[in-house]
Scaffold this motif. Structure first.
Motif, PDB file in Angstrom:
ATOM      1  N   MET A   1       0.806  -1.046   0.240  1.00  0.00           N
ATOM      2  CA  MET A   1      -0.090   0.125  -0.072  1.00  0.00           C
ATOM      3  C   MET A   1       0.968   1.352  -0.079  1.00  0.00           C
ATOM      4  N   LYS A   2       1.992   1.024   0.601  1.00  0.00           N
ATOM      5  CA  LYS A   2       2.870   2.225   0.749  1.00  0.00           C
ATOM      6  C   LYS A   2       3.389   2.673  -0.655  1.00  0.00           C
ATOM      7  N   PHE A   3       3.426   1.815  -1.522  1.00  0.00           N
ATOM      8  CA  PHE A   3       4.232   2.214  -2.764  1.00  0.00           C
ATOM      9  C   PHE A   3       2.764   2.899  -3.643  1.00  0.00           C
ATOM     10  N   LEU A   4       1.790   2.498  -3.374  1.00  0.00           N
ATOM     11  CA  LEU A   4       0.389   2.839  -4.017  1.00  0.00           C
ATOM     12  C   LEU A   4       0.484   4.319  -3.709  1.00  0.00           C
ATOM     13  N   TYR A   5       0.536   4.643  -2.313  1.00  0.00           N
ATOM     14  CA  TYR A   5       0.317   6.009  -1.993  1.00  0.00           C
ATOM     15  C   TYR A   5       1.316   6.812  -2.749  1.00  0.00           C
ATOM     16  N   LEU A   6       2.622   6.490  -2.737  1.00  0.00           N
ATOM     17  CA  LEU A   6       3.745   7.257  -3.486  1.00  0.00           C
ATOM     18  C   LEU A   6       3.247   7.438  -4.789  1.00  0.00           C
ATOM     19  N   PHE A   7       2.890   6.276  -5.526  1.00  0.00           N
ATOM     20  CA  PHE A   7       2.351   6.292  -7.021  1.00  0.00           C
ATOM     21  C   PHE A   7       1.501   7.368  -7.011  1.00  0.00           C
ATOM     22  N   ILE A   8       0.355   7.444  -6.247  1.00  0.00           N
ATOM     23  CA  ILE A   8      -0.768   8.622  -6.536  1.00  0.00           C
ATOM     24  C   ILE A   8      -0.082   9.906  -6.195  1.00  0.00           C
ATOM     25  N   ALA A   9       0.857   9.871  -5.246  1.00  0.00           N
ATOM     26  CA  ALA A   9       1.215  11.479  -4.828  1.00  0.00           C
ATOM     27  C   ALA A   9       2.287  12.036  -6.244  1.00  0.00           C
ATOM     28  N   VAL A  35      -4.566  22.510 -10.269  1.00  0.00           N
ATOM     29  CA  VAL A  35      -3.309  22.886  -9.767  1.00  0.00           C
ATOM     30  C   VAL A  35      -3.370  22.720  -8.352  1.00  0.00           C
ATOM     31  N   VAL A  36      -4.196  23.272  -7.610  1.00  0.00           N
ATOM     32  CA  VAL A  36      -4.548  23.295  -6.132  1.00  0.00           C
ATOM     33  C   VAL A  36      -4.952  22.153  -5.526  1.00  0.00           C
ATOM     34  N   LEU A  37      -5.883  21.263  -6.298  1.00  0.00           N
ATOM     35  CA  LEU A  37      -6.325  20.040  -5.857  1.00  0.00           C
ATOM     36  C   LEU A  37      -5.312  19.049  -5.975  1.00  0.00           C
ATOM     37  N   GLY A  38      -4.301  19.090  -7.352  1.00  0.00           N
ATOM     38  CA  GLY A  38      -3.278  18.015  -7.531  1.00  0.00           C
ATOM     39  C   GLY A  38      -2.352  18.174  -6.609  1.00  0.00           C
ATOM     40  N   ALA A  42      -1.339  15.313  -3.865  1.00  0.00           N
ATOM     41  CA  ALA A  42       0.221  14.933  -3.858  1.00  0.00           C
ATOM     42  C   ALA A  42       0.778  15.051  -2.363  1.00  0.00           C
ATOM     43  N   PHE A  43       0.646  15.927  -1.860  1.00  0.00           N
ATOM     44  CA  PHE A  43       1.227  16.171  -0.473  1.00  0.00           C
ATOM     45  C   PHE A  43       0.323  15.086   0.577  1.00  0.00           C
ATOM     46  N   TYR A  44      -0.817  15.059   0.446  1.00  0.00           N
ATOM     47  CA  TYR A  44      -1.676  14.001   1.197  1.00  0.00           C
ATOM     48  C   TYR A  44      -0.940  12.654   1.090  1.00  0.00           C
ATOM     49  N   PHE A  45      -1.058  12.264  -0.214  1.00  0.00           N
ATOM     50  CA  PHE A  45      -0.653  10.735  -0.200  1.00  0.00           C
ATOM     51  C   PHE A  45       0.956  10.558   0.078  1.00  0.00           C
ATOM     52  N   LEU A  46       1.623  11.846  -0.273  1.00  0.00           N
ATOM     53  CA  LEU A  46       2.932  11.706   0.083  1.00  0.00           C
ATOM     54  C   LEU A  46       3.290  11.495   1.741  1.00  0.00           C
ATOM     55  N   SER A  47       2.353  12.279   2.500  1.00  0.00           N
ATOM     56  CA  SER A  47       2.522  12.162   3.782  1.00  0.00           C
ATOM     57  C   SER A  47       1.957  10.683   4.475  1.00  0.00           C
ATOM     58  N   ALA A  58      11.527   8.039  -0.267  1.00  0.00           N
ATOM     59  CA  ALA A  58      10.543   8.763  -0.812  1.00  0.00           C
ATOM     60  C   ALA A  58      10.620   9.898  -1.688  1.00  0.00           C
ATOM     61  N   TYR A  59      11.359  10.798  -1.098  1.00  0.00           N
ATOM     62  CA  TYR A  59      11.559  11.971  -1.876  1.00  0.00           C
ATOM     63  C   TYR A  59      12.609  11.782  -3.087  1.00  0.00           C
ATOM     64  N   ALA A  60      13.565  10.933  -2.960  1.00  0.00           N
ATOM     65  CA  ALA A  60      14.217  10.430  -4.231  1.00  0.00           C
ATOM     66  C   ALA A  60      13.322   9.803  -5.493  1.00  0.00           C
ATOM     67  N   ILE A  61      12.322   8.866  -5.081  1.00  0.00           N
ATOM     68  CA  ILE A  61      11.732   8.125  -5.957  1.00  0.00           C
ATOM     69  C   ILE A  61      10.618   9.334  -6.548  1.00  0.00           C
ATOM     70  N   TRP A  62      10.062   9.882  -5.563  1.00  0.00           N
ATOM     71  CA  TRP A  62       9.225  11.044  -6.193  1.00  0.00           C
ATOM     72  C   TRP A  62       9.679  12.059  -7.116  1.00  0.00           C
ATOM     73  N   SER A  63      11.095  12.451  -6.693  1.00  0.00           N
ATOM     74  CA  SER A  63      11.592  13.583  -7.743  1.00  0.00           C
ATOM     75  C   SER A  63      11.991  12.887  -9.135  1.00  0.00           C
ATOM     76  N   GLY A  64      12.600  11.778  -8.875  1.00  0.00           N
ATOM     77  CA  GLY A  64      13.202  11.009  -9.971  1.00  0.00           C
ATOM     78  C   GLY A  64      12.149  10.596 -11.208  1.00  0.00           C
ATOM     79  N   VAL A  65      11.151  10.269 -10.612  1.00  0.00           N
ATOM     80  CA  VAL A  65       9.996   9.475 -11.399  1.00  0.00           C
ATOM     81  C   VAL A  65       9.037  10.832 -11.984  1.00  0.00           C
ATOM     82  N   GLY A  66       8.995  11.649 -10.950  1.00  0.00           N
ATOM     83  CA  GLY A  66       8.229  13.113 -11.421  1.00  0.00           C
ATOM     84  C   GLY A  66       8.799  13.832 -12.530  1.00  0.00           C
TER      85      GLY A  66
END
Length: 109
Positions: A1-9, A35-38, A42-47, A58-66
């Motif tokens: 589930m944790k990586f699903l949250y990260l993917f959604i973020a 923009v505002v909702l997105g 993003a920050f909710y699911f990252l949290s 998490a931040y490394a994956i977030w930034s690289g994939v992003g």
């Protein structure tokens, strides 16, 4: 589930960032709301994923994939072709993310 949250973020952040350009400095209402909702999503699911994934990982994956996904949106939607230095820079960022996840004890190995 944790990586699903990260993917959604990540997906939410990519959508928000892509809409940011389309908002034309927040003069277009629909992209501005996206923009505002997105970013909110993003920050909710990252949290949520930070409960179980170390923050640095998490931040490394977030930034690289992003970065890769936003670049692809730029190419496809906005016809922004990255030059060779941009491609090399993105590849180095991805290499860093890979190294952290495969070799770092921080990555859970």
């Amino acid at each position: 589930m944790k990586f699903l949250y990260l993917f959604i973020a990540i997906l939410s952040e990519v959508i928000a960032t892509s809409a940011l350009k389309a908002s034309e400095q927040f003069t277009k209402p629909v992209p501005s709301v996206i923009v505002v909702l997105g970013y909110g999503a993003a920050f909710y699911f990252l949290s949520l994923c930070l409960k179980t994934i170390p923050m640095g990982i998490a931040y490394a994956i977030w930034s690289g994939v992003g970065i890769v996904l936003v670049t692809l949106v730029g190419v496809v939607v906005y016809k922004q072709t990255p030059d060779l230095p941009a491609v090399i820079g993105i590849a180095l960022i991805l290499a860093g993310v890979l190294i952290i996840n495969v070799f770092s004890r921080m990555g859970g190995h």
